[in-house]
Structures are given as structure tokens and as C-alpha cells.
Write a protein that holds these residues in place. Structure first.
Motif, PDB file in Angstrom:
ATOM      1  N   PRO A 101      50.165  27.946  22.906  1.00  0.00           N
ATOM      2  CA  PRO A 101      50.638  28.389  21.794  1.00  0.00           C
ATOM      3  C   PRO A 101      51.522  29.895  22.196  1.00  0.00           C
ATOM      4  N   GLN A 102      50.611  30.493  22.945  1.00  0.00           N
ATOM      5  CA  GLN A 102      51.151  32.097  23.424  1.00  0.00           C
ATOM      6  C   GLN A 102      52.303  31.792  24.352  1.00  0.00           C
ATOM      7  N   LEU A 103      51.853  30.901  25.211  1.00  0.00           N
ATOM      8  CA  LEU A 103      53.170  30.675  26.229  1.00  0.00           C
ATOM      9  C   LEU A 103      54.216  30.247  25.876  1.00  0.00           C
ATOM     10  N   ILE A 104      54.289  29.370  24.966  1.00  0.00           N
ATOM     11  CA  ILE A 104      55.669  28.947  24.118  1.00  0.00           C
ATOM     12  C   ILE A 104      56.221  30.010  23.413  1.00  0.00           C
ATOM     13  N   GLY A 105      55.534  30.911  22.740  1.00  0.00           N
ATOM     14  CA  GLY A 105      56.095  31.862  22.157  1.00  0.00           C
ATOM     15  C   GLY A 105      56.912  32.787  22.710  1.00  0.00           C
ATOM     16  N   VAL A 106      56.125  33.213  24.112  1.00  0.00           N
ATOM     17  CA  VAL A 106      56.911  33.974  25.131  1.00  0.00           C
ATOM     18  C   VAL A 106      58.135  33.557  25.649  1.00  0.00           C
ATOM     19  N   LEU A 107      58.101  32.122  26.238  1.00  0.00           N
ATOM     20  CA  LEU A 107      59.157  31.207  26.533  1.00  0.00           C
ATOM     21  C   LEU A 107      60.343  31.278  25.522  1.00  0.00           C
ATOM     22  N   ALA A 108      60.009  31.108  24.459  1.00  0.00           N
ATOM     23  CA  ALA A 108      60.970  30.899  23.228  1.00  0.00           C
ATOM     24  C   ALA A 108      61.822  32.247  22.912  1.00  0.00           C
ATOM     25  N   HIS A 109      60.836  33.398  23.144  1.00  0.00           N
ATOM     26  CA  HIS A 109      61.488  34.669  23.002  1.00  0.00           C
ATOM     27  C   HIS A 109      62.297  35.136  23.953  1.00  0.00           C
ATOM     28  N   ALA A 110      62.065  34.862  25.095  1.00  0.00           N
ATOM     29  CA  ALA A 110      62.807  35.069  26.300  1.00  0.00           C
ATOM     30  C   ALA A 110      64.053  34.207  26.273  1.00  0.00           C
ATOM     31  N   ALA A 111      64.080  32.889  25.769  1.00  0.00           N
ATOM     32  CA  ALA A 111      65.068  32.054  25.700  1.00  0.00           C
ATOM     33  C   ALA A 111      66.247  32.537  24.763  1.00  0.00           C
ATOM     34  N   VAL A 112      65.735  33.074  23.585  1.00  0.00           N
ATOM     35  CA  VAL A 112      66.384  33.547  22.601  1.00  0.00           C
ATOM     36  C   VAL A 112      67.061  34.975  23.257  1.00  0.00           C
ATOM     37  N   GLY A 113      66.206  35.504  23.902  1.00  0.00           N
ATOM     38  CA  GLY A 113      67.072  36.615  24.473  1.00  0.00           C
ATOM     39  C   GLY A 113      68.244  36.436  25.529  1.00  0.00           C
ATOM     40  N   ARG A 114      68.366  35.285  26.009  1.00  0.00           N
ATOM     41  CA  ARG A 114      69.398  34.922  26.860  1.00  0.00           C
ATOM     42  C   ARG A 114      70.498  33.724  25.999  1.00  0.00           C
ATOM     43  N   GLY A 115      70.261  33.904  24.919  1.00  0.00           N
ATOM     44  CA  GLY A 115      71.241  33.309  24.122  1.00  0.00           C
ATOM     45  C   GLY A 115      71.039  31.931  23.347  1.00  0.00           C
ATOM     46  N   ALA A 116      69.853  31.371  23.618  1.00  0.00           N
ATOM     47  CA  ALA A 116      69.438  30.095  23.135  1.00  0.00           C
ATOM     48  C   ALA A 116      69.221  30.032  21.637  1.00  0.00           C
ATOM     49  N   ILE A 117      69.460  29.180  21.143  1.00  0.00           N
ATOM     50  CA  ILE A 117      69.137  28.958  19.686  1.00  0.00           C
ATOM     51  C   ILE A 117      67.994  28.062  19.513  1.00  0.00           C
ATOM     52  N   ILE A 118      66.966  28.576  18.650  1.00  0.00           N
ATOM     53  CA  ILE A 118      65.703  27.817  18.375  1.00  0.00           C
ATOM     54  C   ILE A 118      65.957  27.036  16.981  1.00  0.00           C
ATOM     55  N   ARG A 119      65.697  25.932  17.022  1.00  0.00           N
ATOM     56  CA  ARG A 119      65.634  25.215  15.831  1.00  0.00           C
ATOM     57  C   ARG A 119      64.134  24.551  15.322  1.00  0.00           C
ATOM     58  N   THR A 120      63.573  25.238  14.738  1.00  0.00           N
ATOM     59  CA  THR A 120      62.103  24.635  14.645  1.00  0.00           C
ATOM     60  C   THR A 120      62.151  23.669  13.156  1.00  0.00           C
ATOM     61  N   TRP A 121      61.195  22.741  13.221  1.00  0.00           N
ATOM     62  CA  TRP A 121      61.217  21.689  12.372  1.00  0.00           C
ATOM     63  C   TRP A 121      62.216  21.025  12.201  1.00  0.00           C
ATOM     64  N   SER A 122      63.058  20.629  13.381  1.00  0.00           N
ATOM     65  CA  SER A 122      64.339  19.877  13.285  1.00  0.00           C
ATOM     66  C   SER A 122      64.191  18.609  14.320  1.00  0.00           C
ATOM     67  N   PRO A 123      63.603  17.822  13.684  1.00  0.00           N
ATOM     68  CA  PRO A 123      63.423  16.420  14.511  1.00  0.00           C
ATOM     69  C   PRO A 123      64.694  15.800  14.906  1.00  0.00           C
ATOM     70  N   VAL A 124      64.628  15.202  16.020  1.00  0.00           N
ATOM     71  CA  VAL A 124      65.827  14.666  16.763  1.00  0.00           C
ATOM     72  C   VAL A 124      65.981  13.309  16.399  1.00  0.00           C
ATOM     73  N   ALA A 125      67.035  12.730  15.740  1.00  0.00           N
ATOM     74  CA  ALA A 125      67.220  11.454  15.402  1.00  0.00           C
ATOM     75  C   ALA A 125      67.502  10.600  16.648  1.00  0.00           C
ATOM     76  N   ALA A 126      68.654  11.084  17.439  1.00  0.00           N
ATOM     77  CA  ALA A 126      69.175  10.308  18.666  1.00  0.00           C
ATOM     78  C   ALA A 126      69.631  11.250  19.874  1.00  0.00           C
ATOM     79  N   LEU A 127      69.814  10.861  21.135  1.00  0.00           N
ATOM     80  CA  LEU A 127      70.378  11.518  22.059  1.00  0.00           C
ATOM     81  C   LEU A 127      71.804  11.163  22.062  1.00  0.00           C
ATOM     82  N   THR A 128      72.736  12.173  22.479  1.00  0.00           N
ATOM     83  CA  THR A 128      74.172  11.849  22.467  1.00  0.00           C
ATOM     84  C   THR A 128      74.495  11.930  23.928  1.00  0.00           C
ATOM     85  N   THR A 129      75.371  10.888  24.200  1.00  0.00           N
ATOM     86  CA  THR A 129      75.718  10.784  25.591  1.00  0.00           C
ATOM     87  C   THR A 129      77.505  10.843  25.900  1.00  0.00           C
TER      88      THR A 129
END
Length: 177
Positions: A101-129
């Protein structure tokens, strides 16, 4: 850890994962999730031969492991009480623990700092191709999220999610995989 991992290829995969945790810890400087304190293992006297065999196999693979006396172990871990019938303890100095849990938090924070958007509690219905390339994911509300890279981290449901893009991921839906 990788002390109990077989076959050899799986052992090497785990050793690589251990090395990546150490690399991340160096990259981030402070790494509260990373605890490379080693690992101890002992067994009952009637199973000691299997522990010795594992130690010998790991040594032949170049993996650091020592068989130490309980007295030596109490120098490493003074508050540990080893059963009186244990003559030797396997010590794996490269192993440790990652607080995920700590590692995920650190990585998520770093990803957001690099422009990532984190969507929590957003299940994936399908992959798009597009053609033979996965280009994003569809959410249950109809939203499509595009991506340059898609990593499936759905655990035992990964095969089901991969199938939405016509991909076959051969795995049994079993807890722990």
C-alpha cells in the motif's frame, strides 16, 4: 523473496523483482515501503534435510543464503525465539519486505506528478483496440480512456479482461495469481 521459488526461471523472475525494488528505493531516496532486512527460515527436525537441499540448490544458482546457528540468529534478531529443537536456520540476506500500500501510494503520487490521471474505483469493462493493438479501456459508464500502454492488473480476472480484446491469456482463475 526468491528463496523458495522454482523452477529456475521463476526464481530468476523473482530475483529481478527484488532488484527492481532496490532500484526504486535508490531512485526515490526515502523508501518507507522497502525493508531489505533479510529473511529467516527454519523447519522441524524431520524436514531439515529438505531445507538443506534448498540451500544447496540456491547456492548453486548463485543466490546468497547461509545456514546459521540459532545463537548467531539471535545476534541478528535479538527478540526472536527459535524453538529449542532447531539446529540451523536459513538466512537469506538479500530478501525483505515491500509494504505494497505504501509503494502504490508513492508510485501513484509520482505518476500524477508526471501527468497521469488516477481513477480510483473505476472498474474496466473492456479493453479497446485498433487493429492488433490495445489502445485503451472502456469504463462501465461508456467512457473510453485512451492509453499508449495498457497494463492488465486484474489478478485472477486478467484472462476475462484480456478476452474482451480477443486475447487469450492461459491461466486458471485461481486466488494468488
Amino acid at each position: 523473496n526468491s528463496g523458495g521459488k522454482e523452477p529456475h526461471a521463476y526464481h530468476l523472475l523473482n530475483v529481478s523483482g527484488m532488484a527492481e525494488h532496490a532500484t526504486l528505493a535508490r531512485e526515490f531516496g526515502a523508501a518507507p515501503w522497502y525493508h531489505p532486512d533479510g529473511n529467516l527460515e527454519w523447519t522441524t527436525p524431520n524436514r531439515f534435510d529438505s531445507l538443506v537441499a534448498r540451500v544447496e540448490r540456491l547456492r548453486s544458482w548463485g543466490y546468497p543464503v547461509e545456514l546459521l546457528s540459532p545463537r548467531r540468529i539471535t545476534e541478528i534478531e535479538p527478540f526472536l525465539r527459535i524453538p529449542a529443537d532447531v539446529a540451523r536456520v536459513a538466512y537469506y540476506p538479500w530478501e525483505g519486505m515491500a509494504d505494497l500500500p505504501q509503494l502504490i501510494g508513492v508510485l501513484a503520487h509520482a505518476a500524477v506528478g508526471r501527468g497521469a490521471i488516477i481513477r480510483t474505483w473505476s472498474p474496466v469493462a473492456a479493453l479497446t483496440t485498433e487493429g492488433d493493438r490495445v489502445t485503451g479501456v472502456d469504463l462501465p459508464d461508456g467512457t473510453t480512456v485512451g492509453a499508449d500502454t495498457v497494463a492488465i492488473c486484474a489478478g485472477r480476472w486478467s484472462d476475462t479482461l484480456a478476452a474482451t480484446a480477443g486475447l487469450t491469456l492461459p491461466m486458471a482463475p485461481t486466488l494468488g495469481f
